[in-house]
Design an enzyme around this catalytic site. Sequence first.
Site, short mmCIF file in Angstrom:
data_model
loop_
_atom_site.label_atom_id
_atom_site.label_comp_id
_atom_site.label_asym_id
_atom_site.label_seq_id
_atom_site.Cartn_x
_atom_site.Cartn_y
_atom_site.Cartn_z
N ASP A 56 -21.01 1.04 34.82
CA ASP A 56 -19.95 1.99 35.40
C ASP A 56 -20.57 3.20 36.36
O ASP A 56 -21.67 3.63 36.05
CB ASP A 56 -19.17 2.62 34.17
CG ASP A 56 -20.13 3.42 32.91
OD1 ASP A 56 -21.14 2.79 32.60
OD2 ASP A 56 -19.82 4.53 32.89
N GLU A 79 -21.24 4.66 29.98
CA GLU A 79 -22.10 5.64 29.74
C GLU A 79 -21.42 6.94 30.49
O GLU A 79 -21.95 7.73 29.80
CB GLU A 79 -23.23 5.21 30.45
CG GLU A 79 -24.59 5.93 30.30
CD GLU A 79 -24.74 7.26 31.08
OE1 GLU A 79 -25.53 8.13 30.59
OE2 GLU A 79 -24.34 7.44 32.17
#
Lengths: 422, 422
Positions: free
Chosen positions: A103, A168
Amino acid sequence: MEDSQKQVCAWINDNRHRSIKLLKKMVEQRSVQGNEASAQAVVLEKCRQLSLDIDLWEPGGKALKQHPHFVATRTSFKDSPNIVGVMKGSGGGKSVILNGHVDVVPEGDLKQWEVDPYQAVVKDNRLYGRGSTDMKGGNVCLLMAMEAIKASGISLKGDVIFQSVIEEESGGAGTLAAILRGYKADAAIVPEPTKMKIFQKQQGSMWFRLKVKGRSAHGGTRYEGVSAIEKTTLVVEHLLQLEQKRNKRITDPLYQTIPIPVPINIGKIEGGTWPSSVADLVTLEGRCGIAPNEKIEDVQAEFQGWIDELSSKDEWFKEHPAELEWFGARWLPNEIEGTHPLTEALSKAYVDILESEPVIEASPWGTDAGLLSQAGGIPSIVFGPGETEMAHFPNEFIDIDQMISCTKVIAAFLLNWCEVSE
Amino acid sequence: MEDSQKQVCAWINDNRHRSIKLLKKMVEQRSVQGNEASAQAVVLEKCRQLSLDIDLWEPGGKALKQHPHFVATRTSFKDSPNIVGVMKGSGGGKSVILNGHVDVVPEGDLKQWEVDPYQAVVKDNRLYGRGSTDMKGGNVCLLMAMEAIKASGISLKGDVIFQSVIEEESGGAGTLAAILRGYKADAAIVPEPTKMKIFQKQQGSMWFRLKVKGRSAHGGTRYEGVSAIEKTTLVVEHLLQLEQKRNKRITDPLYQTIPIPVPINIGKIEGGTWPSSVADLVTLEGRCGIAPNEKIEDVQAEFQGWIDELSSKDEWFKEHPAELEWFGARWLPNEIEGTHPLTEALSKAYVDILESEPVIEASPWGTDAGLLSQAGGIPSIVFGPGETEMAHFPNEFIDIDQMISCTKVIAAFLLNWCEVSE
């Protein structure tokens, strides 16, 4: 350099264009939160090429959501899969988890970008784009190091467990899900952008919200009210003192060069409803750093105690205490000993490949390494290509030479840590 | 008491129920901004009963909107008419404008009301409801004083110009429109709630916006940025000092009992976008009081000069000055001499009717009297029934006895100021 090291380094040099091509394909996917699927498809394709044992799943379920370290800004991870690809060893060597998140944070104001953030433009040894440094460049190092070993006809004794996780940037639910799925290893490396310094310790952090109260009145007779905005200036000053107090305690030489090892950052402020009224409420939102050796509960207790002391500075807070709440994102801290075999093995690989001593430091930000070590019980180190300063900023780029060097160090580490199978 | 005074007072006493009935009808109309028409219909009916020369119009046009004192939160006044009703004198006496606004502020949180804010409940000599004090009670005094004179068969030499205006609560566009329509007089009375004190001076006010700048950075390395929130605490403190400086200058004995005659109120604060980022912008909005003898331009210049001095306190402001803007609402200040014939005539009427000396004070808030005097050149006084503390609050009410007394004082003033025609 040993022969096997020479072999993989030669392969990595010869296949530099393939590293760049893989990174380009990954950066071209705008894998912001909720939109990770196409980037994971690129990763999946690579894992298939490498004949890894592939595990692809959407995080979820009770065990995840009720876990004490679960924090998330969304309730479903549908269409946002995690991928784990295992390069099974022949047995006997140590295992390792190579963990990278797929991400990226949003590109922000496009006007501040000189290139399209998702075109992966290559210029002067740099590849530009959102996520190039944080941390698709690091992920490429992991995959290409594994490929270099495989392509050189080398097989390892220990397992290499590659993890391409989501979330994350929003608190680590992807890595937590991988831990709960049962993936364990003797060590973990997270190639977040450390500029190839070995980050032996990382600061954790968590978000707080403070509600500061006042009493409303008309602005023309403001002396009849109590301004929450004025009281907030006291609170801001009080928090700066807490930050000082907390940082004075940190004597770790790794933090020597860092002005504020565990900052308390007040990032948002909002209060009052009308220019002509006295504000009766101000809300502050911020981020409190957690030192590598601290427990979240202890930091929260100290913070609350400090807020309680406001009443000794100003009577107002006795009857109208500021309300503290912990909300939203949280990153666990991480630390590993300098004498730990993982630190030593990674340092040795660095020296072997780059012929100089690595810089060992502590980082001012948290990563999924905190979860891997605290929730997973896996000794973890953060080490990767790219500059921290680039992460989350416009015109993010990665230095391609550095990415290639890092790939070599990681490959050399794998050869040594997992051991070459004869 | 003179005979004519006795006559009108007797009529007012005998018709107390009609005052209450008129106020009830007016309070029952929820005349918040944009919704004034039905309250004006009640006023119009009364003006017709009194056979006044009626002028009803919707404010608008270039002259109004381009006027330097025009401030408004809306662009059209459609369906929000002003009404002027003139009781023409026989000639020779002094004229007077009786000005009251018909708009009310919203009722706010209904849970805080013990009665329906628009049911005009009467209980223990009080009439409850939004606008009862601010300022429909005062408007009733004006109309009933005129009716008392007419019903007593008395005619006056000077003109009595009754104005029922919109928009006072949003900066006075209704009164400004009446001035631009050409209504002039030798004096004006505005019966805002002064608890029947004579407010010889009123504080004006205007809204400001301040943008305080910082430099963004990640919260984990917040020392790389500059927190606009921390800089704002300096700005708040700096503004408190400006307030002190400005108020020290005020030696007027009328302000003796007021802790801060011209407050600077910071009513709103907003800044930063993310708990984990250093805020690069904080916006403050507030209200700056203007002393009765001050010019708007001078106050603005002093304020700007003070903001410029921030750079001598903190280098940051040299390159990144806080940006000042004047926006939204504004109320002009007003003052009239204690020896002015208007002050004397009103005081005399007060003594005649109530047999005690009136309290002369300065008010901490502005009214349309500022426009009448500064834009209209008409000497103006604020004097009316009701308590300031009730205005804009839940459970607003007016003391009916006080409203009746005020009606008598205003009637006595008219008899004397405009002179009885033989």
